[in-house]
Write an enzyme that holds these catalytic residues in place. Structure first.
Site, PDB file in Angstrom:
ATOM      1  CG  HIS A 103       0.796   5.214   4.122  1.00 59.23           C
ATOM      2  ND1 HIS A 103      -0.029   4.826   5.110  1.00 59.23           N
ATOM      3  CD2 HIS A 103       1.606   4.053   4.171  1.00 59.23           C
ATOM      4  CE1 HIS A 103       0.187   3.801   5.681  1.00 59.23           C
ATOM      5  NE2 HIS A 103       1.284   3.390   5.411  1.00 59.23           N
ATOM      6  CG  HIS A 116      -0.354  -0.208   2.435  1.00 61.22           C
ATOM      7  ND1 HIS A 116       0.064  -1.498   2.811  1.00 61.22           N
ATOM      8  CD2 HIS A 116       0.175   0.891   3.465  1.00 61.22           C
ATOM      9  CE1 HIS A 116       0.472  -1.311   4.171  1.00 61.22           C
ATOM     10  NE2 HIS A 116       0.527  -0.155   4.513  1.00 61.22           N
TER      11      HIS A 116
HETATM   12  P1  AMP Z   1       1.702   0.241   7.497  1.00 59.97           P
HETATM   13  O1  AMP Z   1       2.059   0.482   8.862  1.00 59.97           O
HETATM   14  O2  AMP Z   1       2.391   0.878   6.362  1.00 59.97           O
HETATM   15  O3  AMP Z   1       1.534  -1.293   7.136  1.00 59.97           O
HETATM   16  O4  AMP Z   1       0.306   1.222   7.584  1.00 59.97           O
HETATM   17  C1  AMP Z   1      -1.098   0.091   7.638  1.00 59.97           C
HETATM   18  C2  AMP Z   1      -2.135   1.254   7.555  1.00 59.97           C
HETATM   19  O5  AMP Z   1      -3.343   0.609   7.308  1.00 59.97           O
HETATM   20  C3  AMP Z   1      -2.435   2.098   8.847  1.00 59.97           C
HETATM   21  O6  AMP Z   1      -2.011   3.508   8.503  1.00 59.97           O
HETATM   22  C4  AMP Z   1      -3.487   1.762   9.204  1.00 59.97           C
HETATM   23  O7  AMP Z   1      -4.365   2.735  10.117  1.00 59.97           O
HETATM   24  C5  AMP Z   1      -4.387   1.352   8.062  1.00 59.97           C
HETATM   25  N1  AMP Z   1      -5.584   0.420   8.207  1.00 59.97           N
HETATM   26  C6  AMP Z   1      -5.410  -0.752   8.915  1.00 59.97           C
HETATM   27  N2  AMP Z   1      -6.499  -1.425   8.782  1.00 59.97           N
HETATM   28  C7  AMP Z   1      -7.350  -0.745   7.884  1.00 59.97           C
HETATM   29  C8  AMP Z   1      -8.951  -0.776   7.570  1.00 59.97           C
HETATM   30  N3  AMP Z   1      -9.698  -1.757   7.821  1.00 59.97           N
HETATM   31  N4  AMP Z   1      -9.184   0.543   6.863  1.00 59.97           N
HETATM   32  C9  AMP Z   1      -8.466   1.231   6.446  1.00 59.97           C
HETATM   33  N5  AMP Z   1      -7.190   1.420   6.992  1.00 59.97           N
HETATM   34  C10 AMP Z   1      -6.752   0.498   7.540  1.00 59.97           C
END
Ligand code: AMP
Ligand code: ZN
Length: 140
Positions: free
Chosen positions: A103, A101
């Site tokens: 951001h 993903h």
């Molecule tokens: P990372 O630390 O780069 O893996 O970021 C994962 C991101 O996914 C975090 O910013 C979380 O807030 C986001 N996240 C996790 N679960 C969900 C969800 N169900 N819907 C939207 N965002 C999510």
């Protein structure tokens, strides 16, 4: 984590809800549930890849081609002055969801967000040694 237990694959499959803002055949963009700032977006490939290096250049291009437009939309939507694109690979990097993903994090001058960007310096010759290692790694 496999596709069947992956939270982002579940969002793609419609098994858990998400606030979607854009999608096409290969890409989904939705609001991050734990935003670093209002408007924080996640942009993901619809296919499950754990880390960026598993993806083909074409698959990466299919997702990242949307970043300029999504970045502009984020800035417009929350009147941001800029944004960071952040993409973590591996737990050590801070990756918590093992589905690739990107951001998009809106920024304003007074937001107080930042990094511990502890820049160091190479010892004499070490930079060239590292350069050679990188070149060799690219040939492997
Ligand atoms: P990372 O630390 O780069 O893996 O970021 C994962 C991101 O996914 C975090 O910013 C979380 O807030 C986001 N996240 C996790 N679960 C969900 C969800 N169900 N819907 C939207 N965002 C999510
Ligand atoms: Zn997944």
């Amino acid at each position: 984590m496999s596709e069947s237990t992956c939270v982002f694959c579940k969002i793609i499959a419609g098994e858990i809800p998400a606030l979607k803002v854009f999608e096409d055949d290969s890409t989904l963009a939705f609001v991050d549930i734990g935003p670093l700032a209002e408007g924080h977006l996640l942009v993901i490939p619809k296919e499950h890849y754990e880390v960026l290096q598993e993806m083909s250049p074409e698959a990466v291009a299919a997702v990242t081609r949307h970043l300029p437009r999504l970045g502009r939309a984020v800035m417009d939507a929350v009147s941001a002055e800029g944004y960071n694109v952040l993409q973590n690979n591996g737990r050590v990097s801070g990756q918590e969801v093992p589905h690739v993903h990107f951001h998009i994090i809106p920024r304003i001058a007074s937001d107080g967000l930042g990094y511990r960007w502890n820049a160091s310096k190479y010892e004499d010759g070490r930079d060239k040694e590292i350069q050679q290692r990188l070149i060799r790694a690219l040939q492997a």
